[in-house]
Write an enzyme that holds these catalytic residues in place. Sequence first.
Site, PDB file in Angstrom:
ATOM      1  N   THR A  44       0.849  -1.111  -0.176  1.00 57.81           N
ATOM      2  CA  THR A  44       0.077   0.125   0.144  1.00 57.81           C
ATOM      3  C   THR A  44       1.015   1.312   0.015  1.00 57.81           C
ATOM      4  O   THR A  44       2.210   1.242   0.249  1.00 57.81           O
ATOM      5  CB  THR A  44      -1.084   0.116   1.281  1.00 57.81           C
ATOM      6  N   LYS A  86       8.111   1.205   3.222  1.00 55.43           N
ATOM      7  CA  LYS A  86       9.192   1.289   4.277  1.00 55.43           C
ATOM      8  C   LYS A  86       8.496   2.155   5.657  1.00 55.43           C
ATOM      9  O   LYS A  86       9.119   2.031   6.374  1.00 55.43           O
ATOM     10  CB  LYS A  86      10.205   2.434   3.449  1.00 55.43           C
ATOM     11  N   VAL A 102      14.254   0.318   0.963  1.00 61.36           N
ATOM     12  CA  VAL A 102      15.215   1.278   0.803  1.00 61.36           C
ATOM     13  C   VAL A 102      15.885   1.442  -0.574  1.00 61.36           C
ATOM     14  O   VAL A 102      16.284   2.637  -1.014  1.00 61.36           O
ATOM     15  CB  VAL A 102      16.529   0.994   2.073  1.00 61.36           C
ATOM     16  N   GLU A 154       7.265  12.789  -7.560  1.00 62.05           N
ATOM     17  CA  GLU A 154       5.631  12.958  -7.410  1.00 62.05           C
ATOM     18  C   GLU A 154       4.847  14.170  -7.699  1.00 62.05           C
ATOM     19  O   GLU A 154       5.696  15.183  -7.866  1.00 62.05           O
ATOM     20  CB  GLU A 154       5.502  12.961  -5.813  1.00 62.05           C
ATOM     21  N   LYS A 210      14.028   6.327   5.100  1.00 57.03           N
ATOM     22  CA  LYS A 210      14.970   5.613   4.688  1.00 57.03           C
ATOM     23  C   LYS A 210      16.091   5.113   5.497  1.00 57.03           C
ATOM     24  O   LYS A 210      16.524   3.859   5.933  1.00 57.03           O
ATOM     25  CB  LYS A 210      15.542   5.706   3.285  1.00 57.03           C
TER      26      LYS A 210
END
Lengths: 340, 340
Positions: A95, A124, A151, A208, A223
């Site tokens: 998700t 993550k 990562v 994005e 990360k």
Amino acid sequence: MKTLKLAILGYGNAGRAYGKLLVEKMPEIIKKHNTEVKVAAIVTKTKGTLIEENGIDLAKAETELADFGKFRDGTSQGAMEVAETVDYDVLVELTPLEIFSGQPAISHIQAALKRGKHVISANKGPIAWAFRELRDLAAENGCLFYYETTVMDGAPVFNLADEALLMCKVTEIRGILNSTTNFILGELEKGVAYEDAIEEGKRRGFVEADPAMDVEGWDAAAKIAALMNVLMDAGTTPADIDRKGIEGITAAQVESARERGKAIKLLCGGIIENGKTKGYVKPEEIGRGDIFASIEGTSSVVSITTDLMGTVSIVEHGPEIEQTAYGIFSDTMRVLKNSC
Amino acid sequence: MKTLKLAILGYGNAGRAYGKLLVEKMPEIIKKHNTEVKVAAIVTKTKGTLIEENGIDLAKAETELADFGKFRDGTSQGAMEVAETVDYDVLVELTPLEIFSGQPAISHIQAALKRGKHVISANKGPIAWAFRELRDLAAENGCLFYYETTVMDGAPVFNLADEALLMCKVTEIRGILNSTTNFILGELEKGVAYEDAIEEGKRRGFVEADPAMDVEGWDAAAKIAALMNVLMDAGTTPADIDRKGIEGITAAQVESARERGKAIKLLCGGIIENGKTKGYVKPEEIGRGDIFASIEGTSSVVSITTDLMGTVSIVEHGPEIEQTAYGIFSDTMRVLKNSC
């Protein structure tokens, strides 16, 4: 022949590439492990949910998504309901990341582990926010818990740590792990304007719609928190990371660094100071001869320093969505290998 | 508590550092594996041989080597006799490399495997010259066969391949794997004369008394042959590698490359051409922005390209003898982990 049943939560580009890889490699999987991998459930937020305990026809599902943009016979069951009730062996958590909480993915994983199901997470959030708890819950319930993709996509950073850092103590981690900022900084260096760099990144699919989480260093913070939690047992969260993004970096600064033979990179790292782990994300000037200066565009690097093995770096060169899919696939193969 | 008995053939600097690491980590090994690791035999060519089936006192042996330059009660048994007759569980092959044949290390390993003993080799000769045969012999006899140190000291390149390249097909390997030539080329670039660079390297301990095997590319050929044999099942040998060393490289060429923003590096690689594997060693000009240009001195890099995982590089930064010792130690831990 045995069967391994998956429940896949989230089925975006990486999930679909993973589904294709499963179909393509099934004859080899069966031959090697005498086990057929079946997908018992696929949950999406807007394209419907498929549940078929005898195995979803993945090729047909892909065709429907490609042709109609959703599953034709999709139902409306949600991820949590599926995690808690469907008959599966492995939960595959794909998700979208909720970077400020790791939820609801953490709850999905908890639900699966409490039922004694193995878990693969490409999300993550849970590793960055709740790793210690989930790791212990997995151990208590005798479950495998893998998260290779979180990562560095398909590059084997956690696998390496599991299998190769035997009896080593990790003393420092350092990386360039955010593509968006690495790409933007590289474009600034070429003289491209900030806004144009963002547009180009969006066009190429790795920036994005709202790049704030990347630009402000939140993605890198998640990360490095994940790496510190797994490799240093840091019990940290993205909120604990001393975080500075690239939003304050100007074209003039990049140019000035270039003239001095340096490149500005968004570094993230974890160190041990007075016995405590400490994480950071910050822009730093790197000399041209340094391996970190050679990491361009969507490539990434992690350097791991240990007491016994010295410093070893892993570099992933220009990954595509297929490499993310491979990371999830390789975790699936590890479940097959280690659950028998 | 169980016991794992080692027979160590060859006990130079890396062997002694390995012995120290075993002593230092023994409490942790016992705690983790409920197994005591004992050294039943140490064979040296000029310092004597120790055989003590209840376990050699490694600290005492080290003191004797440091104080007297040899074992006080050493006998004259040879490596082959020990491999064939002593009671041990794991043969640790650390004898010096014979680069044109891989012998007598290949015979030592064969003798151990035929007796059903596990083998750890830090000697690259057997992997470069006879890997396929030794691998198959190990499998037939149910033995583990590890050789992590042979190409990159403590950095986990073979371990990575074993554990992380699940169902990937390796399509290309590329590396900088010879310290001596990498150091010399770096010094030439700084304006140091060839002979002075060699002397400095000897002084610092990583350039051999006779550097010809390095300079002419034989060491790199053995390493790329080993990588191709393990990762591509190439069945090749150092003699099959298309080999060109740095003996023809002049200071003027290095300077000319530098002026054009490039560095000359001794590359080695393996590719697949018309379905056949092909290995090479050759000097190449590398652009300054390339990760390979950032590999300086005794550091090394291997890039592995696969069908599914894309290209991943592993870099080892400035290894010392302790990292070689750790590579042998980590193989020992893998034997403990996988033989129970």
